[in-house]
Motif scaffolding. Structure first.
Motif, PDB file in Angstrom:
ATOM      1  N   UNK A 102       0.882  -1.255   0.084  1.00 16.47           N
ATOM      2  CA  UNK A 102       0.056  -0.018  -0.088  1.00 16.47           C
ATOM      3  C   UNK A 102       0.849   1.312  -0.227  1.00 16.47           C
ATOM      4  N   UNK A 103       1.974   1.288   0.766  1.00 22.54           N
ATOM      5  CA  UNK A 103       2.808   2.513   0.814  1.00 22.54           C
ATOM      6  C   UNK A 103       3.423   2.590  -0.541  1.00 22.54           C
ATOM      7  N   UNK A 104       3.974   1.661  -1.085  1.00 19.05           N
ATOM      8  CA  UNK A 104       4.549   1.546  -2.433  1.00 19.05           C
ATOM      9  C   UNK A 104       3.614   2.210  -3.534  1.00 19.05           C
ATOM     10  N   UNK A 105       2.480   1.645  -3.331  1.00 14.14           N
ATOM     11  CA  UNK A 105       1.502   2.297  -4.440  1.00 14.14           C
ATOM     12  C   UNK A 105       1.312   3.766  -4.264  1.00 14.14           C
ATOM     13  N   UNK A 106       1.105   3.938  -2.964  1.00 16.60           N
ATOM     14  CA  UNK A 106       0.785   5.432  -2.659  1.00 16.60           C
ATOM     15  C   UNK A 106       1.850   6.275  -3.000  1.00 16.60           C
ATOM     16  N   UNK A 107       3.020   6.034  -2.435  1.00 12.68           N
ATOM     17  CA  UNK A 107       4.174   6.852  -2.769  1.00 12.68           C
ATOM     18  C   UNK A 107       4.352   6.841  -4.336  1.00 12.68           C
ATOM     19  N   UNK A 108       4.586   5.793  -5.096  1.00 15.74           N
ATOM     20  CA  UNK A 108       4.715   5.982  -6.578  1.00 15.74           C
ATOM     21  C   UNK A 108       3.616   6.660  -7.107  1.00 15.74           C
ATOM     22  N   UNK A 109       2.332   6.636  -6.863  1.00 17.64           N
ATOM     23  CA  UNK A 109       1.300   7.509  -7.449  1.00 17.64           C
ATOM     24  C   UNK A 109       1.575   9.007  -7.005  1.00 17.64           C
ATOM     25  N   UNK A 110       1.999   9.184  -5.710  1.00 17.43           N
ATOM     26  CA  UNK A 110       2.256  10.766  -5.680  1.00 17.43           C
ATOM     27  C   UNK A 110       3.484  11.450  -6.263  1.00 17.43           C
ATOM     28  N   UNK A 111       4.378  10.442  -6.367  1.00 16.45           N
ATOM     29  CA  UNK A 111       5.582  11.006  -6.757  1.00 16.45           C
ATOM     30  C   UNK A 111       5.128  11.181  -8.718  1.00 16.45           C
ATOM     31  N   UNK A 112       4.880   9.939  -9.184  1.00 15.34           N
ATOM     32  CA  UNK A 112       4.669   9.990 -10.533  1.00 15.34           C
ATOM     33  C   UNK A 112       3.667  10.860 -11.428  1.00 15.34           C
TER      34      UNK A 112
END
Length: 357
Positions: A102-112
């Motif tokens: 969940x954290x990986x999905x959220x972080x990538x989404x917010x960055x990219x």
């Protein structure tokens, strides 16, 4: 319903000031954490439970002492690492940044997807338009642009979207099949993932996906790969068009994480169109992540903080909803809720709706 975030002003003035600084520096903390993940620093610390010195980290990651010390000291302030003597160790927070899906999905989404565009959030609030979407091109909304986004942004968008829906799909399929439908209309079917799961679960069932042509182009490729062309039909449509009408004759009209892409007035309009296509035997089934119906505050936090994406990037007017606000829109459209199943997958609720004359 859970009463999240209702007692959030209980800290001291000193604690509140510190919290304010954490918010003020949040973009720096975010990019530091992401850089440590992507540059291999967190992985190295995770694999060396005995801790690592700066020199050992420099040798393992190929990064300079300067760069590492800059990252590590900020990470120390954010509880991502801890320090004992001259060695650094990954913390529980660091572990989740590195390993939690969940954290990986959220972080990538917010960055990219979001990071650059959210610079224009205030302008989007004032104009009602997705002012931040300009970082990707001249689009009125993000949905027709999805197939044209840079690869990192596109992959991060779909991974985020699918993370919050896919875990609920198997259970949702079984709940729909228990209603013994023969024909299902999947409105806003996106890449066709749910429709394909339905078709594979019951070969006698026929599913039609109704979505924008740009989205159906992605779904078509996936459907052909799975050899499901005979079981799934594609209906190009813009549900916001005044000339558009829902097709009739379906046992179930299905909408998954679809209506949160629209404003309140648009939702009522779409639901009213669906109502016109329903008879006494048709069920409208809506799956949405309502932040007030979550088991855990973490899920509520993630859902609530997706709304600024809709404002700055998606379209300028939609959001994630509190269930009572969403239910009021259903009732305004003249529809009746039969039942609600909560806690499907990570965060979803399933609403069963009838058109009762």
């Amino acid at each position: 319903m859970n009463r999240f975030f209702e007692e959030n002003d209980t800290c001291s003035a000193l604690e509140a000031q510190y919290n304010a600084q954490r918010i003020a520096f949040a973009p720096i903390i975010f990019q530091t954490a992401r850089s440590m993940r992507d540059l291999g620093v967190l992985k190295a610390l995770y694999e060396h439970k005995e801790g690592m010195s700066v020199d050992a980290l420099a040798k393992e990651t190929g990064l300079s002492r300067y760069g590492l010390i800059t990252l590590l000291e900020t990470a120390l302030s954010a509880d991502i690492v801890k320090q004992e003597d001259e060695r650094y160790f990954i913390t529980k927070t660091g572990y989740f940044l590195l390993n939690d899906p969940m954290t990986i999905a959220n972080m990538n989404y917010n960055h990219h997807v979001n990071y650059q565009g959210l610079f224009w959030l205030d302008k989007a609030i004032l104009s009602g338009k997705p002012e931040g979407l300009k970082v990707f091109g001249s689009w009125e909304s993000i949905y027709p642009a999805l197939s044209s986004l840079p690869e990192d942004a596109q992959q991060s968008w779909f991974r985020f979207d699918h993370f919050y829906s896919d875990s609920a799909f198997p259970e949702a399929v079984q709940k729909l099949l228990a209603l013994k439908p023969k024909r299902i209309l999947d409105v806003g079917g996106n890449t066709g993932k749910f429709s394909m799961l339905l078709a594979k679960s019951n070969q006698a069932l026929h599913v039609s996906i109704m979505d924008l042509p740009e989205q159906l182009a992605l779904a078509k490729v996936n459907i052909q790969k799975e050899g499901l062309e005979k079981h799934i039909s594609l209906l190009p449509a813009n549900v916001l068009s005044s000339e558009h009408h829902f097709p009739k004759g379906f046992d179930i009209i299905w909408m998954s994480q679809f209506l949160d892409c629209f404003s309140e007035e648009m939702i009522v309009m779409i639901l009213s169109k669906a109502k016109e296509a329903m008879d006494e035997n048709t069920r409208l089934c809506i799956m949405e992540p309502f932040w007030d119906r979550q088991r855990f505050e973490t899920s509520a936090y993630c859902i609530i903080n997706t709304s600024p994406y809709f404002t700055a990037m998606a379209n300028g007017y939609s959001k994630m909803y509190h269930s009572k606000d969403f239910i009021a829109l259903i009732e305004r459209a003249g529809l009746t809720i039969e039942a609600i199943d909560d806690h499907l997958g990570v965060c979803q609720s399933l609403l069963y709706i009838r058109h009762l004359a």
